[in-house]
Design an enzyme around this catalytic site. Structure first.
Site, PDB file in Angstrom:
ATOM      1  NE  ARG A 166     -32.264 -46.548 -44.836  1.00 48.70           N
ATOM      2  CZ  ARG A 166     -33.436 -47.021 -44.427  1.00 48.70           C
ATOM      3  NH1 ARG A 166     -34.517 -46.253 -44.532  1.00 48.70           N
ATOM      4  NH2 ARG A 166     -33.536 -48.220 -43.900  1.00 48.70           N
ATOM      5  CB  SER A 239     -26.635 -50.378 -44.815  1.00 52.38           C
ATOM      6  OG  SER A 239     -27.241 -51.248 -43.885  1.00 52.38           O
ATOM      7  CD  GLU A 335     -27.980 -46.244 -46.494  1.00 52.90           C
ATOM      8  OE1 GLU A 335     -28.133 -45.998 -45.297  1.00 52.90           O
ATOM      9  OE2 GLU A 335     -28.429 -47.269 -47.044  1.00 52.90           O
TER      10      GLU A 335
END
Length: 346
Positions: A166, A239, A335
């Site tokens: 990520r 998420s 995130e």
């Protein structure tokens, strides 16, 4: 020149958390040839440029004192095609999921596990999006980006993008780059990745023995829709926390206390833990700060139940992270990107 400078623009419809915030100025970029005019406006207005893709990985904590550049360039070009594969150049403003569906309907293999991930093609490399055992980096050959300081265009190889979980150099250098297009290499002879999540179980339940990329994409969409709320119905960013990595010893210690611990061994010797499992185990499902809430079905997702502010979302995230640290001695990392700050982010 085909650009229009807008002033005092609401961003509520341009972020999937549906948070109310204003941008001082906004320009929609539909063709790369208009970039010199965009840079001229930024200099004239003395505003930093901030790049907006699909707004799906973003928490707005206030109004943005920027010139927001909404990327809306479109186009898919076939660069090379052989009996075994195809190479595509895709403009940054294309919708990611629409691109995935187009490729699998042609029978091209590679992106099917990345179905239904919201956002634009230009945003995908920033996060190195991934799902069900596949990451964007697995199929990206190169990309083109412009340096927002020097206005110079540069082509980055896959290695030069410095992809990680990520993460990428573009996420680590958020005030420096605007991604213009990506080049993808896809296969015509599928080698499908089926051993993650519920894909195998769903194939067996449906009696499918020879899946195609399109079938896998359909199944991934089915799985994601069963687990994640539709941002159009219940605003969210997907998420909210990265899955944390811990030492093997730490994981074993936790497993001694929590036999149902969800974890995945990594090649580097570390162990990845399921952040959603930790949050659910700690009892956070359904809890709220103002209108910001933890989703009732999926603890990894924070939602806007009405008029949540970015401040409320971040306060809820802070409380969750503090509790997980206290209960499990595990650090959670957010995130999505948080604004306002100096810089750009797709």
């Amino acid at each position: 020149m085909s650009i229009e400078l807008k002033q005092d623009v609401s961003l509520q419809a341009l972020n999937t958390l549906a948070i109310t915030a204003q941008a001082d100025y906004l320009i929609e970029l539909t063709q790369v040839s208009d970039l010199p005019a965009v840079f001229a406006y930024a200099e004239q207005l003395q505003r930093p440029l901030w790049v907006l893709g699909g707004g799906s990985n973003l928490v707005l904590a206030g109004d943005l004192p920027y010139l927001v550049l909404k990327v809306a360039t479109r186009g898919i070009e076939v660069l090379e095609e052989t009996d075994t594969g195809i190479t595509l150049k895709v403009q940054a403003g294309e919708n990611w999921h629409e691109l995935v569906r187009w490729t699998v309907k042609q029978g091209y293999q590679g992106l099917e596990n990345l179905s239904l991930i919201p956002g634009t093609v230009g945003a995908a490399p920033v996060q190195n999006i991934g799902a069900y055992g596949v990451e964007l980096k697995d199929y990206l050959l190169e990309l083109t980006a412009v340096n927002l300081q020097t206005q110079q265009v540069q082509v980055f190889s896959q290695a030069q993008c410095q992809f990680a979980y990520r993460d990428s150099r573009f996420k680590r250098e958020p005030d420096q780059w605007l991604i213009l297009d990506v080049t993808l290499k896809l296969a015509k002879q599928p080698q499908l990745v089926l051993n993650y999540g519920n894909i195998q179980a769903l194939l067996a339940a449906k009696g499918i023995e020879q899946p195609t990329p399109l079938i896998v994409s359909d199944l991934v969409c089915e799985i994601r829709r069963s687990k994640l709320p539709d941002p159009q119905v219940l605003p969210n960013t997907g998420s909210f926390f990265k899955n944390p990595e811990v030492s093997q010893a730490h994981a074993e210690q936790l497993r001694g206390r929590y036999p149902s611990l969800v974890s995945f061994p990594l090649a580097n010797g570390q162990v990845k833990l399921a952040a959603g499992w930790l949050i659910e185990q700690a009892g956070w499902k359904g809890k709220q700060v103002g209108d910001a809430a933890v989703h009732q079905q999926q603890a990894l997702v924070l939602v806007n139940k009405g008029q949540a502010t970015g401040v409320e979302v971040l306060e809820l995230a802070r409380q969750i992270a503090a509790d997980i640290q206290q209960q499990f001695s595990v650090s959670l990392e957010i995130e999505p990107n948080i604004l306002p700050r100096g810089g750009s982010q797709q």
